[in-house]
Design a protein around this motif. Structure first.
Motif, short mmCIF file in Angstrom:
data_model
loop_
_atom_site.label_atom_id
_atom_site.label_comp_id
_atom_site.label_asym_id
_atom_site.label_seq_id
_atom_site.Cartn_x
_atom_site.Cartn_y
_atom_site.Cartn_z
N ARG A 1 -5.12 16.35 9.30
CA ARG A 1 -5.57 15.06 9.81
C ARG A 1 -6.73 14.51 8.98
O ARG A 1 -6.75 13.35 8.59
N LYS A 2 -7.71 15.38 8.75
CA LYS A 2 -8.91 14.94 8.02
C LYS A 2 -8.57 14.59 6.58
O LYS A 2 -9.11 13.62 6.03
N GLU A 3 -7.71 15.36 5.96
CA GLU A 3 -7.32 15.07 4.58
C GLU A 3 -6.60 13.73 4.48
O GLU A 3 -6.74 13.00 3.49
N SER A 4 -5.80 13.38 5.49
CA SER A 4 -5.12 12.08 5.47
C SER A 4 -6.13 10.94 5.50
O SER A 4 -5.94 9.91 4.84
N LEU A 5 -7.22 11.11 6.25
CA LEU A 5 -8.27 10.07 6.26
C LEU A 5 -8.99 10.01 4.92
O LEU A 5 -9.27 8.92 4.41
N ILE A 6 -9.28 11.15 4.35
CA ILE A 6 -9.94 11.19 3.05
C ILE A 6 -9.08 10.50 1.99
O ILE A 6 -9.58 9.76 1.14
N LYS A 7 -7.77 10.71 2.04
CA LYS A 7 -6.88 10.05 1.09
C LYS A 7 -6.79 8.55 1.35
O LYS A 7 -6.59 7.77 0.42
N SER B 1 7.57 17.04 -1.31
CA SER B 1 6.81 15.87 -1.74
C SER B 1 7.11 14.75 -0.76
O SER B 1 8.25 14.61 -0.29
N ILE B 2 6.09 13.95 -0.41
CA ILE B 2 6.28 12.87 0.54
C ILE B 2 5.57 11.61 0.05
O ILE B 2 4.51 11.68 -0.56
N CYS B 3 6.18 10.46 0.32
CA CYS B 3 5.63 9.18 -0.12
C CYS B 3 5.74 8.17 1.01
O CYS B 3 6.79 8.09 1.68
N GLY B 4 4.68 7.41 1.25
CA GLY B 4 4.69 6.37 2.26
C GLY B 4 4.33 5.02 1.66
O GLY B 4 3.45 4.93 0.81
N VAL B 5 5.02 3.97 2.11
CA VAL B 5 4.78 2.61 1.61
C VAL B 5 4.77 1.65 2.79
O VAL B 5 5.60 1.74 3.70
N THR B 6 3.83 0.71 2.79
CA THR B 6 3.74 -0.29 3.85
C THR B 6 3.05 -1.55 3.34
O THR B 6 2.33 -1.51 2.34
N TYR C 1 0.84 -1.19 0.00
CA TYR C 1 0.00 0.00 0.00
C TYR C 1 0.88 1.24 0.00
O TYR C 1 1.93 1.27 0.66
N PHE C 2 0.43 2.26 -0.72
CA PHE C 2 1.22 3.49 -0.76
C PHE C 2 0.30 4.70 -0.91
O PHE C 2 -0.85 4.59 -1.31
N ASN C 3 0.86 5.84 -0.57
CA ASN C 3 0.16 7.10 -0.80
C ASN C 3 1.20 8.21 -0.92
O ASN C 3 2.28 8.13 -0.31
#
Length: 215
Positions: A148-154, A95-100, A85-87
């Motif tokens: 915080r809310k935008e992270s949940l929406i994404k 720019s930031i990217c997360g992967v798990t 999973y990534f976002n």
């Protein structure tokens, strides 16, 4: 384990990044990059993909490419051939990217800048409005709650079809968001003093590896 890469854009690196990485990406993504009027917007998007595949290659040792990415009906990208999973998010100069492998994630980063409470009044619950009114630093708290809310929406991947006022933040010390009677986990990511960043997941976010990607 959640792996996070972030990078600051640099104008002097732009031609190098375009020349060396553009052709590793799908034609659709290449066309999108080339359509940007501003180099900064193009580089923010390009860095997100570069960091994504750098993590996938070095952390997970998988031969995934841009061609392995598909999209949900709401345009959220995902790997169709791997349980990863990534976002990606970007704002201003970062720019930031997360992967798990743990669970779906959503990431949002915002630049802390002047905002008017009234302009975003529709985004907040009554409890949040009360907290903002009592705060000594209203602008920072507004951006904090918004991010915080935008992270949940994404994470959910439905865009602004979800009214932000339906998401309830808990106290500033609490790492929980409440939406439709379900708890979501959030963690603040400290990158720079003038930015606010959060990652959201359905499962607890415990181990995080953060690395600045040098371009």
């Amino acid at each position: 384990m959640l792996t996070l890469y972030y990078s600051f854009i640099r104008k002097e690196a732009h031609e190098f990044l375009i020349s060396n990485y553009r052709h590793e990406l799908s034609s659709d993504f290449q066309n999108r990059i080339l359509k940007y009027r501003n180099w900064s917007d193009a580089q923010l998007s390009l860095l997100g993909r570069i960091m994504l595949f750098d993590i996938v290659k070095k952390k997970y040792h998988l031969p995934l490419t841009d061609h392995n990415i598909d999209f949900t009906e709401n345009k959220k990208p995902f790997f169709k051939d791997a349980p990863i999973y990534f976002n990606i998010s970007h704002a201003h100069h970062i720019s930031i990217c997360g992967v798990t492998k743990d669970s779906e994630i959503g990431i949002d980063i915002e630049k802390i800048q002047p905002v008017k409470v009234g302009d975003l009044d529709f985004c907040f619950t009554p409890n949040e409005k009360e907290k903002i009114c009592r705060s000594m630093d209203k602008e920072r708290l507004i951006i904090d709650i918004w991010t915080r809310k935008e992270s949940l929406i994404k994470l959910v991947g439905k865009g602004l079809t979800i009214p932000l006022s339906e998401i309830e933040t808990q106290s500033a010390e609490d790492n929980i968001l409440l939406y439709k009677r379900q708890n979501f986990n959030v963690r603040k990511i400290d990158i720079a003093d003038d930015y606010c960043c959060y990652v959201c997941s359905e499962s607890p976010i415990e181990d995080i590896y953060i690395n600045e990607f040098k371009n």
